[in-house]
Design an enzyme around this catalytic site. Structure first.
Site, PDB file in Angstrom:
ATOM      1  CG  HIS A   1      35.662  47.372  39.359  1.00  8.71           C
ATOM      2  ND1 HIS A   1      34.411  46.920  39.027  1.00  8.71           N
ATOM      3  CD2 HIS A   1      35.579  48.709  39.394  1.00  8.71           C
ATOM      4  CE1 HIS A   1      33.599  47.954  38.862  1.00  8.71           C
ATOM      5  NE2 HIS A   1      34.294  49.050  39.073  1.00  8.71           N
ATOM      6  CG  ASN A   2      42.802  44.661  42.940  1.00  7.01           C
ATOM      7  OD1 ASN A   2      42.709  43.869  43.860  1.00  7.01           O
ATOM      8  ND2 ASN A   2      43.916  44.872  42.261  1.00  7.01           N
ATOM      9  CB  ALA A   3      38.976  40.826  45.141  1.00  2.00           C
TER      10      ALA A   3
ATOM     11  CG  ASP B   1      46.458  55.825  39.782  1.00  2.00           C
ATOM     12  OD1 ASP B   1      45.967  54.749  39.388  1.00  2.00           O
ATOM     13  OD2 ASP B   1      47.234  56.493  39.072  1.00  2.00           O
TER      14      ASP B   1
ATOM     15  CG  HIS C   1      53.902  53.054  47.570  1.00  2.00           C
ATOM     16  ND1 HIS C   1      54.458  51.872  47.969  1.00  2.00           N
ATOM     17  CD2 HIS C   1      53.108  52.746  46.506  1.00  2.00           C
ATOM     18  CE1 HIS C   1      54.045  50.889  47.186  1.00  2.00           C
ATOM     19  NE2 HIS C   1      53.222  51.401  46.289  1.00  2.00           N
ATOM     20  NE  ARG C   2      48.699  50.306  47.622  1.00  2.00           N
ATOM     21  CZ  ARG C   2      49.698  49.620  47.107  1.00  2.00           C
ATOM     22  NH1 ARG C   2      50.396  48.779  47.819  1.00  2.00           N
ATOM     23  NH2 ARG C   2      50.013  49.788  45.839  1.00  2.00           N
TER      24      ARG C   2
HETATM   25  P1  IMP Z   1      47.155  50.788  40.011  1.00  2.00           P
HETATM   26  O1  IMP Z   1      47.383  51.579  41.241  1.00  2.00           O
HETATM   27  O2  IMP Z   1      46.164  49.679  40.221  1.00  2.00           O
HETATM   28  O3  IMP Z   1      46.905  51.626  38.795  1.00  2.00           O
HETATM   29  O4  IMP Z   1      48.486  49.957  39.703  1.00  2.00           O
HETATM   30  C1  IMP Z   1      49.710  50.525  39.366  1.00  2.00           C
HETATM   31  C2  IMP Z   1      50.786  49.481  39.245  1.00  2.00           C
HETATM   32  O5  IMP Z   1      51.905  49.947  40.004  1.00  2.00           O
HETATM   33  C3  IMP Z   1      50.477  48.129  39.843  1.00  2.00           C
HETATM   34  O6  IMP Z   1      49.841  47.291  38.937  1.00  2.00           O
HETATM   35  C4  IMP Z   1      51.859  47.615  40.243  1.00  2.00           C
HETATM   36  O7  IMP Z   1      52.515  46.991  39.210  1.00  2.00           O
HETATM   37  C5  IMP Z   1      52.615  48.876  40.553  1.00  2.00           C
HETATM   38  N1  IMP Z   1      52.663  48.982  41.991  1.00  2.00           N
HETATM   39  C6  IMP Z   1      51.921  49.797  42.773  1.00  2.00           C
HETATM   40  N2  IMP Z   1      52.200  49.588  44.075  1.00  2.00           N
HETATM   41  C7  IMP Z   1      53.132  48.598  44.092  1.00  2.00           C
HETATM   42  C8  IMP Z   1      53.797  47.910  45.145  1.00  2.00           C
HETATM   43  O8  IMP Z   1      53.593  48.121  46.347  1.00  2.00           O
HETATM   44  N3  IMP Z   1      54.672  46.969  44.746  1.00  2.00           N
HETATM   45  C9  IMP Z   1      54.919  46.658  43.458  1.00  2.00           C
HETATM   46  N4  IMP Z   1      54.323  47.240  42.453  1.00  2.00           N
HETATM   47  C10 IMP Z   1      53.428  48.220  42.763  1.00  2.00           C
END
Ligand code: IMP
Length: 209
Positions: A15-17, A75, A194-195
């Protein structure tokens, strides 16, 4: 044999744009048509898994079952070796705070400081190794799933530095660099993140030759 995405529309279970835009752009060159779970009016499931894989699967399965289409969820989070991998799946939760008006909000500086405080309790020689993880999960409506895991290793650095990026970027210095993720151009970060690692694995398995 890996099951591959066909010509159906793929639901991006977020739900994150910002995430929808980033993921759609990464998949566009492969001819994948995307729609967000939000646009379809799908409810957000409770993320009560204890690992990144469990949480990504919860989100992907819920969207696939509700829509009847294949769904992709991610995630991610930060893990610190000396804290036994915390905050891990609770990365976003550690930033949760009520505003003065009582509204829930996220305070990343507070979350980064909490990690730093716990590291300092272990003395000045504490191991500052940490890593970001990203899990991408695809679920098909018939229950089949595929999971791709990415990771980038680095050092937890204090004080926070840089103004680019988001979340924990200002305290993360990737291995082989002296700059934090928040000091790197987004393009540079996206090559090693990581992504990017998880996406490269998904693209190789789903669209590779
Ligand atoms: P989710 O994947 O939306 O559950 O978010 C996990 C949380 O990990 C995020 O809100 C960020 O704070 C942190 N996070 C995930 N990837 C990154 C990144 O690339 N940089 C900084 N924080 C990250």
């Amino acid at each position: 044999m890996t099951r591959r995405l066909g010509s159906e529309t793929l639901v991006i279970a977020t739900h994150n744009a910002g995430k929808l835009k980033e993921i759609s752009a990464l998949l566009a060159p492969h001819g994948v048509q995307c729609v967000s779970a939000g646009a379809l009016g799908l409810a957000e499931p409770v993320e009560d898994g204890t690992t990144f894989v469990e949480n990504a699967l919860i989100k992907a399965r819920a969207a696939a079952q509700a829509s009847g289409l294949p769904a992709l969820a991610d995630d991610s989070g930060m893990s610190v070796a000396a804290l036994g991998g915390r905050p891990g799946v609770y990365t976003a939760d550690w930033a949760e705070r009520q505003s003065f008006e009582g509204e829930p909000g996220r305070d990343w500086y507070m979350a980064m400081g909490k990690v730093e405080g716990l590291l300092c309790e272990q003395g000045s020689e504490v191991d500052r190794s940490c890593w970001f993880s990203c899990v991408l999960a695809i679920a098909w409506p018939d229950g089949e799933t595929a999971v791709y895991q990415g990771r980038v290793d680095g050092t937890y650095s204090w004080p926070p530095r840089g103004t680019m990026g988001f979340g924990y970027d200002p305290v993360f210095v990737p291995q082989g660099d002296t700059r934090s993720f928040a000091e790197l151009d987004p393009e540079e970060k996206h090559k090693i993140s990581h992504r990017a690692d998880a996406f490269a694995k998904l693209v190789a398995a789903q669209f590779g030759g």
